[in-house]
Design a protein around this motif. Structure first.
Motif, PDB file in Angstrom:
ATOM      1  N   ASP A   1       0.682  -1.314  -0.017  1.00  0.00           N
ATOM      2  CA  ASP A   1       0.037   0.179  -0.058  1.00  0.00           C
ATOM      3  C   ASP A   1       0.844   1.163  -0.057  1.00  0.00           C
ATOM      4  O   ASP A   1       0.425   2.433   0.162  1.00  0.00           O
ATOM      5  CB  ASP A   1      -1.146   0.185   1.229  1.00  0.00           C
ATOM      6  N   GLY A   2       2.249   1.214   0.009  1.00  0.00           N
ATOM      7  CA  GLY A   2       3.182   2.149  -0.099  1.00  0.00           C
ATOM      8  C   GLY A   2       3.581   2.848   1.297  1.00  0.00           C
ATOM      9  O   GLY A   2       4.549   3.672   1.167  1.00  0.00           O
ATOM     10  N   TYR A   3       2.912   2.146   2.346  1.00  0.00           N
ATOM     11  CA  TYR A   3       3.431   2.591   3.471  1.00  0.00           C
ATOM     12  C   TYR A   3       4.710   1.807   3.976  1.00  0.00           C
ATOM     13  O   TYR A   3       5.038   0.617   3.747  1.00  0.00           O
ATOM     14  CB  TYR A   3       2.447   2.399   4.580  1.00  0.00           C
ATOM     15  N   PHE A   4       5.725   2.641   4.737  1.00  0.00           N
ATOM     16  CA  PHE A   4       6.945   1.966   5.197  1.00  0.00           C
ATOM     17  C   PHE A   4       6.661   0.933   6.282  1.00  0.00           C
ATOM     18  O   PHE A   4       5.751   1.289   6.987  1.00  0.00           O
ATOM     19  CB  PHE A   4       7.801   3.005   5.582  1.00  0.00           C
ATOM     20  N   ALA A   5       7.602  -0.117   6.308  1.00  0.00           N
ATOM     21  CA  ALA A   5       7.250  -1.172   7.152  1.00  0.00           C
ATOM     22  C   ALA A   5       7.927  -0.746   8.645  1.00  0.00           C
ATOM     23  O   ALA A   5       8.782  -0.008   8.816  1.00  0.00           O
ATOM     24  CB  ALA A   5       7.919  -2.421   6.791  1.00  0.00           C
ATOM     25  N   TYR A   6       7.239  -1.170   9.871  1.00  0.00           N
ATOM     26  CA  TYR A   6       7.684  -0.842  11.165  1.00  0.00           C
ATOM     27  C   TYR A   6       9.001  -1.367  11.400  1.00  0.00           C
ATOM     28  O   TYR A   6       9.870  -0.362  12.001  1.00  0.00           O
ATOM     29  CB  TYR A   6       6.717  -1.686  11.957  1.00  0.00           C
ATOM     30  N   ASN A   7       9.368  -2.466  10.987  1.00  0.00           N
ATOM     31  CA  ASN A   7      10.722  -2.915  11.221  1.00  0.00           C
ATOM     32  C   ASN A   7      11.965  -2.034  10.732  1.00  0.00           C
ATOM     33  O   ASN A   7      12.916  -1.640  11.258  1.00  0.00           O
ATOM     34  CB  ASN A   7      11.059  -4.425  10.576  1.00  0.00           C
ATOM     35  N   LEU A   8      11.722  -1.444   9.474  1.00  0.00           N
ATOM     36  CA  LEU A   8      12.911  -0.634   8.799  1.00  0.00           C
ATOM     37  C   LEU A   8      12.601   0.743   9.535  1.00  0.00           C
ATOM     38  O   LEU A   8      13.986   1.044  10.037  1.00  0.00           O
ATOM     39  CB  LEU A   8      12.426  -0.265   7.608  1.00  0.00           C
ATOM     40  N   ALA A   9      11.577   1.374   9.820  1.00  0.00           N
ATOM     41  CA  ALA A   9      11.615   2.410  10.726  1.00  0.00           C
ATOM     42  C   ALA A   9      11.984   2.638  11.818  1.00  0.00           C
ATOM     43  O   ALA A   9      12.590   3.416  12.341  1.00  0.00           O
ATOM     44  CB  ALA A   9      10.243   3.054  10.326  1.00  0.00           C
ATOM     45  N   VAL A  10      11.352   1.597  12.872  1.00  0.00           N
ATOM     46  CA  VAL A  10      12.189   1.550  14.170  1.00  0.00           C
ATOM     47  C   VAL A  10      13.439   1.603  14.268  1.00  0.00           C
ATOM     48  O   VAL A  10      14.087   2.294  15.058  1.00  0.00           O
ATOM     49  CB  VAL A  10      11.242   0.578  14.831  1.00  0.00           C
ATOM     50  N   VAL A  11      14.210   0.686  13.291  1.00  0.00           N
ATOM     51  CA  VAL A  11      15.781   0.563  13.449  1.00  0.00           C
ATOM     52  C   VAL A  11      16.275   2.083  13.010  1.00  0.00           C
ATOM     53  O   VAL A  11      17.385   2.360  13.863  1.00  0.00           O
ATOM     54  CB  VAL A  11      16.013  -0.713  12.749  1.00  0.00           C
ATOM     55  N   ILE A  12      15.994   2.405  11.844  1.00  0.00           N
ATOM     56  CA  ILE A  12      16.453   3.620  11.477  1.00  0.00           C
ATOM     57  C   ILE A  12      16.211   4.796  12.483  1.00  0.00           C
ATOM     58  O   ILE A  12      17.221   5.527  12.649  1.00  0.00           O
ATOM     59  CB  ILE A  12      16.074   4.074   9.968  1.00  0.00           C
TER      60      ILE A  12
END
Length: 289
Positions: free
Chosen positions: A165-176
């Motif tokens: 749906d174009g939204y960024f995944a939780y795992n990626l965002a939380v680590v960055i």
């Protein structure tokens, strides 16, 4: 290294008792180490957000005496950082587009089997983006739970970093974001144990030292369901801040003084910081309250 902790609620609803436990656990752990306690609003998923929830959560924390250090970080303002990292991985052929649906993955046994790894699909709306699993993590040590083993199929799975749906995944965002904020330890509920292996793997893929993890027991209702926004947990009442704070501290294993209710909220929190230790936490992962 100076201790840096954080609390990162999602604005999909108001602060409930389970959220307060996570907030207090992370706050006490940070302050007992003379560290910083940062605040991040994880507003990655607009369709699930409740209007006004972000502001209401912050106000509720303030009324419980929980003051954070520095400015609040909002994930909705950091999309360009997530996309830049995804573009880097795509250009290095460390990530790829995937057209597989949940139905297909379920038919394969519930784990993604890598059907699109070599398809050379271009980024297109309706496709997800997966990261090649380069650093599988099959176990890690939790400061409270001890050694945690992750199923091999899950540990080796190429997981999604940007959704269909174009939204960024939780795992990626939380680590960055944890890297950006200099977080040294993550304290959160035991319901987030499962994705921890993927997050440690992301640290390694990014060439960063993983943080340490402490997963707190979950508060359950009388029906055995965890207090969560998805389960329509009732918001905590700021008009009953001191009794609710006491209840949450007792859940975290504190043996409170008999006259504790007569203390101010500030004194309650200071007492909690002084008397906090991980060893007092309940050994069960799920507790009915």
């Amino acid at each position: 290294m100076n201790y840096v902790g954080r609390f990162a609620p999602s604005p999909s609803g108001l602060l409930h008792f389970g959220s307060l436990i996570a907030a207090l656990g992370s706050y006490f752990q940070a302050k007992a180490h003379d560290g910083q306690w940062l605040m991040r609003i994880e507003d990655l998923d607009p369709p699930r957000e409740m209007p006004g929830a972000s502001t209401a959560i912050l106000k509720t924390l303030e009324q419980f005496g929980l003051e954070w250090d520095g400015a609040v970080m909002y994930q909705s303002q950091r999309h360009e950082h997530y996309q830049a990292q995804i573009d880097t991985w795509l250009n290095r052929h460390q990530a790829y587009c995937c057209q597989c649906t949940r139905k297909q993955i379920k038919a394969d046994g519930g784990f993604y089997l890598g059907h699109c790894r070599h398809s050379k699909l271009l980024p297109t709306p309706g496709l997800s983006i997966r990261l090649f699993m380069q650093n599988p993590v099959e176990s890690f040590t939790d400061l409270h739970q001890g050694n945690i083993t992750i199923p091999s199929a899950l540990a080796h799975e190429d997981f999604i970093i940007k959704r269909r749906d174009g939204y960024f995944a939780y795992n990626l965002a939380v680590v960055i974001d944890d890297i950006e904020q200099g977080v040294t330890e993550v304290v959160r509920g035991a319901d987030l144990i499962e994705p921890t292996g993927r997050q440690i793997s992301l640290y390694q893929t990014l060439g960063q030292t993983p943080v340490s993890y402490l997963h707190l027991p979950l508060a359950m209702d009388e029906n055995g369901k965890k207090f969560s926004k998805q389960n329509h947990a009732k918001p905590i009442k700021t008009t009953q801040a001191k009794p609710t704070l006491m209840r949450a501290m007792e859940f975290l294993g504190f043996d409170l003084p008999k006259d504790f209710l007569s203390s101010s909220i500030e004194d309650m929190l200071q007492w909690g910081i002084k008397n906090w230790c991980i060893q007092q936490l309940p050994t069960k992962n799920h507790i009915i309250v």
